[in-house]
Write an enzyme that holds these catalytic residues in place. Sequence first.
Site, PDB file in Angstrom:
ATOM      1  N   SER A   1       0.838  -1.187   0.000  1.00  0.00           N
ATOM      2  CA  SER A   1       0.000   0.000   0.000  1.00  0.00           C
ATOM      3  C   SER A   1       0.885   1.253   0.000  1.00  0.00           C
ATOM      4  O   SER A   1       1.692   1.430  -0.905  1.00  0.00           O
ATOM      5  CB  SER A   1      -0.964  -0.038   1.202  1.00  0.00           C
ATOM      6  OG  SER A   1      -1.995   0.904   1.050  1.00  0.00           O
TER       7      SER A   1
ATOM      8  N   GLU B   1      -1.763  -2.675  -8.255  1.00  0.00           N
ATOM      9  CA  GLU B   1      -3.009  -2.947  -7.530  1.00  0.00           C
ATOM     10  C   GLU B   1      -3.434  -1.660  -6.865  1.00  0.00           C
ATOM     11  O   GLU B   1      -2.672  -0.695  -6.825  1.00  0.00           O
ATOM     12  CB  GLU B   1      -2.794  -4.062  -6.498  1.00  0.00           C
ATOM     13  CG  GLU B   1      -1.793  -3.739  -5.401  1.00  0.00           C
ATOM     14  CD  GLU B   1      -2.402  -3.046  -4.192  1.00  0.00           C
ATOM     15  OE1 GLU B   1      -3.593  -3.242  -3.902  1.00  0.00           O
ATOM     16  OE2 GLU B   1      -1.670  -2.275  -3.533  1.00  0.00           O
TER      17      GLU B   1
ATOM     18  N   HIS C   1      -4.721  -5.533  -1.752  1.00  0.00           N
ATOM     19  CA  HIS C   1      -5.679  -5.239  -0.695  1.00  0.00           C
ATOM     20  C   HIS C   1      -6.846  -6.216  -0.649  1.00  0.00           C
ATOM     21  O   HIS C   1      -7.891  -5.909  -0.085  1.00  0.00           O
ATOM     22  CB  HIS C   1      -6.240  -3.826  -0.876  1.00  0.00           C
ATOM     23  CG  HIS C   1      -5.262  -2.730  -0.574  1.00  0.00           C
ATOM     24  ND1 HIS C   1      -4.307  -2.323  -1.482  1.00  0.00           N
ATOM     25  CD2 HIS C   1      -5.091  -1.958   0.523  1.00  0.00           C
ATOM     26  CE1 HIS C   1      -3.600  -1.337  -0.963  1.00  0.00           C
ATOM     27  NE2 HIS C   1      -4.045  -1.090   0.254  1.00  0.00           N
TER      28      HIS C   1
END
Length: 312
Positions: free
Chosen positions: A118, A217, A282
Amino acid sequence: MTVRAGARPPRLRPGDRVAVVAPSGPVAPERLDAGLDILRGWDLDPVLAPHVRTGHPELAYLAAPDECRARDLQDAWCDPEVAAVFAARGGYGAQRMVDLLDWAAVRVARPKPLVGFSDVTVVHEAFALRAGVATLHGPAVAGEVFLKDEPTRDQLRRTLFTPEDPAVTTLAPGTARTLVPGRAHGVTFGGCLALLASEAGTPDARRDAAGGLLLLEDVGEQPYAVDRALTQLLRSGTLAGVAGVVLGSWARCGPYDRIRAVLVDRLGGLGVPVVEEFGFGHGDSALTVPLGVPATLDADAGTLTFDVPPLC
């Protein structure tokens, strides 16, 4: 600027001391405690960096002031008694502190596994470009997927302790599907799309992706925002020369058929293999994927096979 392989850190061994840092957002205490218990169950000795639990006096979305978060990460990386560094979570804030690290000190320290995803994408890219180190795009210690999903934990544990395991050197998630067929060889890099796009114009912005296998992503971004970020990477030249693309999860990004249409529209014209639904990021389960390691992408078979184990 060819995407280059990084120096591979040593694997972990039972009894190793490992550090948990919070380079971005604040950490929920109960999740952090649960994650530390899991690491102890792996026969590791986790230690918290000094500012993981302190909070920021004014900006509640940061784990601590920028200087404190940078010092925690640098001290953990440079401590010869620490065998690995784990991010407690993502969130926001890594971009604010990454330029405060003493990169000369980082470069001379012995490499060690650095795990996160992330917002930690910024840290992965900085360590790749400024220190030449291979890292691990893997779950955060206080993250929900790490705490709740056994396959996620098992994949990370295998990567850290037995990196020559076939389940680590060849990633073959059953969910993977061909978006653009073909095979390609290159060095893995990337992570969260929004962070890669927002890095444009910074010291850690890649000028191109020659020889690279790009991981992408994201979470919580609507289709138009995914389009905007991909367009930024295309217009800036960041994707020039990319050898192949590996797409992970797009949790809470809207109906997947709409996201898929954007991915086909923006990436299909690159003329390189692209595989989707590769199971990292995620989602409800998350593969650990090495960054900075040469690999072969087979988009038809849905596999990513590394030339060497990610850790020594």
